[in-house]
Design an enzyme around this catalytic site. Structure first.
Site, mmCIF file in Angstrom:
data_model
loop_
_atom_site.group_PDB
_atom_site.id
_atom_site.type_symbol
_atom_site.label_atom_id
_atom_site.label_comp_id
_atom_site.label_asym_id
_atom_site.label_seq_id
_atom_site.Cartn_x
_atom_site.Cartn_y
_atom_site.Cartn_z
ATOM 1 N N HIS A 1 80.373 26.962 16.464
ATOM 2 C CA HIS A 1 79.443 26.428 15.461
ATOM 3 C C HIS A 1 79.318 24.917 15.670
ATOM 4 O O HIS A 1 80.284 24.244 16.039
ATOM 5 C CB HIS A 1 79.948 26.728 14.047
ATOM 6 C CG HIS A 1 78.958 26.326 12.998
ATOM 7 N ND1 HIS A 1 78.902 25.049 12.494
ATOM 8 C CD2 HIS A 1 77.955 27.015 12.400
ATOM 9 C CE1 HIS A 1 77.910 24.977 11.617
ATOM 10 N NE2 HIS A 1 77.317 26.164 11.547
ATOM 11 N N GLU B 1 71.004 27.281 16.760
ATOM 12 C CA GLU B 1 71.003 26.416 15.586
ATOM 13 C C GLU B 1 70.846 24.963 16.032
ATOM 14 O O GLU B 1 71.843 24.303 16.381
ATOM 15 C CB GLU B 1 72.318 26.555 14.825
ATOM 16 C CG GLU B 1 72.596 27.969 14.347
ATOM 17 C CD GLU B 1 73.592 27.966 13.193
ATOM 18 O OE1 GLU B 1 73.164 28.172 12.067
ATOM 19 O OE2 GLU B 1 74.778 27.722 13.432
HETATM 20 P P1 PGA Z 1 72.189 25.586 6.666
HETATM 21 O O1 PGA Z 1 73.453 25.936 7.576
HETATM 22 O O2 PGA Z 1 71.370 26.838 6.517
HETATM 23 O O3 PGA Z 1 72.778 25.145 5.347
HETATM 24 O O4 PGA Z 1 71.430 24.518 7.355
HETATM 25 C C1 PGA Z 1 73.286 26.660 8.750
HETATM 26 C C2 PGA Z 1 74.572 26.753 9.528
HETATM 27 O O5 PGA Z 1 75.363 25.809 9.555
HETATM 28 O O6 PGA Z 1 74.816 27.782 10.143
#
Ligand code: PGA
Length: 356
Positions: free
Chosen positions: A104, A176
């Site tokens: 992550h 992401e």
């Molecule tokens: P968020 O987080 O939807 O609050 O931007 C996404 C993540 O960290 O996976």
């Protein structure tokens, strides 16, 4: 028939303790138990380490058709050893966890984890039989340098080094973009996300051939109720990985149901397109096949004639319809040869099919 697979998940980060996690899961489970979809939906929640054991028990006890998978936020690649404060794959397995998130962005950036380290963890997680969610994404700086695609490719190529085709059924990817994550994040537009998902899918197919194309790629980074329906209907987005907007069970439920609704609307449209496609095919055959059609000009004019309404013209959508170009040229031909009356008949036939 294989049903289309779709994924919705949330990472609770360092937010809910054990008690709150259990309340959240019980409510989510109850809400989602009535979801009916003809898609093959996977729902997962990734709570804190201290909630994992009770979370696994909690979802097992729920009498719900929607089975929630419980995942861990990180894992050491080693089975055991002198790694104070870490959690090993064996410990996760022992309590019934079967999903692990690796890499992550908050771990990559706050803990300075490298692609090589993520790779070791991915290898270990897969060899222990965990569903493995590898997160990748470029920073805003990398995006501004115009090297996002190279970064994604690098993270995939190193992160998935030495992974065999046999292990791919357990692998999921989350794209992401770092600049889109969290309270200060700017959500990626659906077009941007789609373009990066295409790059990721392309790279996965270069790495693993056809099998690589089946690896689900989820989008994450400020997903919310407003943007979820558009994101989920992008052709290369297989699921949504949500943070803040999923931390209230009913918000997450609403996000899931509105996404499913927009997918099913899209499917109905596709079915309509299939009807149009069938008619187009029949007409093409009646005229002696594609070889007989050589007038692909005046498309816009033909569209106006066929659809009778300029506002309905959405070139991108219309071009997705198989054989549609044939319909244009066909109406063109018919109009030239037999006059406008027949074009009207084609239009009526298409409308009838669309509405039936
Ligand atoms: P968020 O987080 O939807 O609050 O931007 C996404 C993540 O960290 O996976």
């Amino acid at each position: 028939m294989n049903r289309k697979k779709i994924y919705f998940g949330t990472n609770l980060k360092m937010y809910k303790g054990n008690q709150e996690t259990i309340q959240y899961l019980s409510k989510l489970s109850q809400l989602t138990s009535c979801i009916q979809t003809d898609l093959d939906m996977t729902l997962f929640v990734i709570p804190s380490f201290t909630s994992l054991q009770d979370a696994v028990m909690c979802v097992r006890q729920q009498n719900s058709s929607t089975n929630i998978k419980i995942g861990a936020q990180n894992m050491n690649a080693q089975d055991q050893g002198q790694y104070t404060g870490d959690i090993s794959p064996l410990m996760l397995k022992e309590i019934g966890v079967n999903l692990v998130m690796i890499g992550h962005s908050e771990r990559r950036h706050n803990m300075k984890e490298t692609d090589q380290e993520e790779n070791k963890k991915v290898q270990s997680a897969l060899s222990h039989g965990f569903h493995t969610l590898l997160c990748i994404g470029e920073t805003s700086e990398q995006k501004n340098y115009g090297i996002s695609d190279e970064i994604l490719r690098t993270q995939l190529k190193i992160g998935l080094h030495n992974i065999t085709k046999e292990q791919l059924s357990l692998l999921w990817i989350a794209y992401e973009p770092v600049w889109a994550i969290g309270e200060n994040g700017i959500p990626a537009s659906a077009d941007y996300a789609e373009s990066k998902h295409k790059v990721i899918k392309q790279c996965l197919s270069e790495l693993f051939g056809e099998e690589g194309e089946n690896i689900p790629v989820l989008y994450g980074g400020s997903v919310n109720l407003g943007n979820a329906p558009e994101l989920i209907t992008q052709p290369h987005i297989d699921g949504l990985f949500v943070g803040r907007s999923a931390w209230q069970a009913d918000n997450f439920y609403n996000l899931i149901t509105s996404s499913l609704q927009s997918l099913s609307l899209e499917k109905n449209e596709e079915n309509n397109n299939d009807h149009v496609s069938k008619i187009a095919k029949m007409l093409l055959q009646a005229l002696g096949g594609v070889g007989n059609i050589n007038a692909l000009t005046h498309c816009a004019t033909r569209l106006r004639v066929v659809l009778k309404d300029d506002t309905k013209i959405n070139k991108f959508d219309i071009e997705k319809i198989k054989h549609v170009k044939g319909v244009f040229s066909l109406t063109n031909q018919i109009q030239i040869i037999l006059g406008k009356g027949l074009v009207e008949q084609v239009y009526i036939a298409l409308e009838k099919q669309r509405l039936s």
